[in-house]
Design a protein around this motif. Structure first.
Motif, mmCIF file in Angstrom:
data_model
loop_
_atom_site.group_PDB
_atom_site.id
_atom_site.type_symbol
_atom_site.label_atom_id
_atom_site.label_comp_id
_atom_site.label_asym_id
_atom_site.label_seq_id
_atom_site.Cartn_x
_atom_site.Cartn_y
_atom_site.Cartn_z
ATOM 1 N N ARG A 152 0.822 -1.208 0.000
ATOM 2 C CA ARG A 152 0.000 0.000 0.000
ATOM 3 C C ARG A 152 0.861 1.265 0.000
ATOM 4 O O ARG A 152 0.354 2.368 0.141
ATOM 5 C CB ARG A 152 -0.972 0.023 1.186
ATOM 6 C CG ARG A 152 -0.331 0.062 2.546
ATOM 7 C CD ARG A 152 -1.385 0.178 3.643
ATOM 8 N NE ARG A 152 -0.790 0.014 4.957
ATOM 9 C CZ ARG A 152 -0.230 0.995 5.652
ATOM 10 N NH1 ARG A 152 -0.193 2.207 5.160
ATOM 11 N NH2 ARG A 152 0.301 0.754 6.841
ATOM 12 N N ASP A 158 -5.640 -0.457 1.955
ATOM 13 C CA ASP A 158 -6.143 -1.233 3.085
ATOM 14 C C ASP A 158 -5.065 -1.226 4.165
ATOM 15 O O ASP A 158 -3.919 -1.603 3.899
ATOM 16 C CB ASP A 158 -6.454 -2.667 2.636
ATOM 17 C CG ASP A 158 -7.175 -3.480 3.701
ATOM 18 O OD1 ASP A 158 -6.686 -3.485 4.860
ATOM 19 O OD2 ASP A 158 -8.193 -4.103 3.391
ATOM 20 N N ALA A 176 -6.857 -7.907 2.181
ATOM 21 C CA ALA A 176 -7.103 -7.719 0.746
ATOM 22 C C ALA A 176 -6.928 -9.046 0.017
ATOM 23 O O ALA A 176 -5.982 -9.788 0.274
ATOM 24 C CB ALA A 176 -6.140 -6.678 0.187
#
Length: 204
Positions: free
Chosen positions: A26, A36, A88
């Motif tokens: 991320r 996330d 995820a």
């Protein structure tokens, strides 16, 4: 041959795995980014080797990486496998992998572990012990932790680690100890101790 790809379950976004190494996380600069908080900034890599693709967890974080629900350090992927990076999820596709090819890859990995001295094996066991004591991956031991366990100097441990990075071809960069721990666990060089035996041994 079809191009392998990763399809994100929430959005349906498809990422073709055309590069030799595709980074997942991320943070800024990764190839496949998830918004996330359960995903580490640099969470995992998807690596192409000929007709094969494998996933390697980079963070050894408490959230970890899973394939079909099982925590992994590194694993060769099959068509339809579901990957979880923290919370995820994504599905891999475009892989046409025969059983013979899979067997060949496993055999290549089995012989990939280099020759190690007794002390190097002790260093690797100490390095990976935190990860092997938990179902979910956690950070590997520090050089200081290893030195205290083996009753040697921290400088000596760092020298051993440098040789081990070379032997296992762990390139310089982020989380080098974590990548070494992943490699030796995935190759079966270091194996978990039975929890009961370990607890008895520690108590004694």
């Amino acid at each position: 041959m079809d191009t392998p790809y990763l399809r994100v379950e929430d959005t349906g976004t498809v990422f073709e795995l055309t590069a030799e190494v595709t980074t997942v996380g991320r943070g800024e600069g990764v190839d496949i980014a998830f918004d996330d908080q359960s995903v580490s900034r640099l969470h995992a890599e998807l690596v192409r080797r000929g007709p094969h693709v494998y996933v390697a967890d980079l963070g050894l974080s408490s959230n970890g990486t899973r394939v079909n629900g099982r925590p992994i350090g590194r694993r060769i992927l099959a068509d339809g496998d579901v990957l979880s990076f923290g919370a995820a999820r994504a599905r891999v596709g475009g892989l046409a992998q025969s059983e013979a090819a899979a067997d060949e890859t496993v055999e290549l990995r089995r012989v990939a572990a280099p020759d190690l001295t007794r002390r190097e094996v002790e260093v690797l066991n100490a390095l990976c012990r935190p990860a092997l004591r938990h179902e979910a991956f956690v950070a590997p031991a520090t050089a200081r932790d290893i030195a205290e366990e083996l009753v040697v100097t921290e400088a000596a441990v760092k020298q051993h680690l440098l040789r081990l990075y070379q032997k296992f071809r762990i390139s310089e960069g982020v989380n080098r100890r974590g990548r070494l721990a992943n490699e030796v666990i995935s190759l079966g060089v270091v194996r978990p101790l039975p929890t009961g035996d370990e607890q008895v041994r520690r108590a004694g």
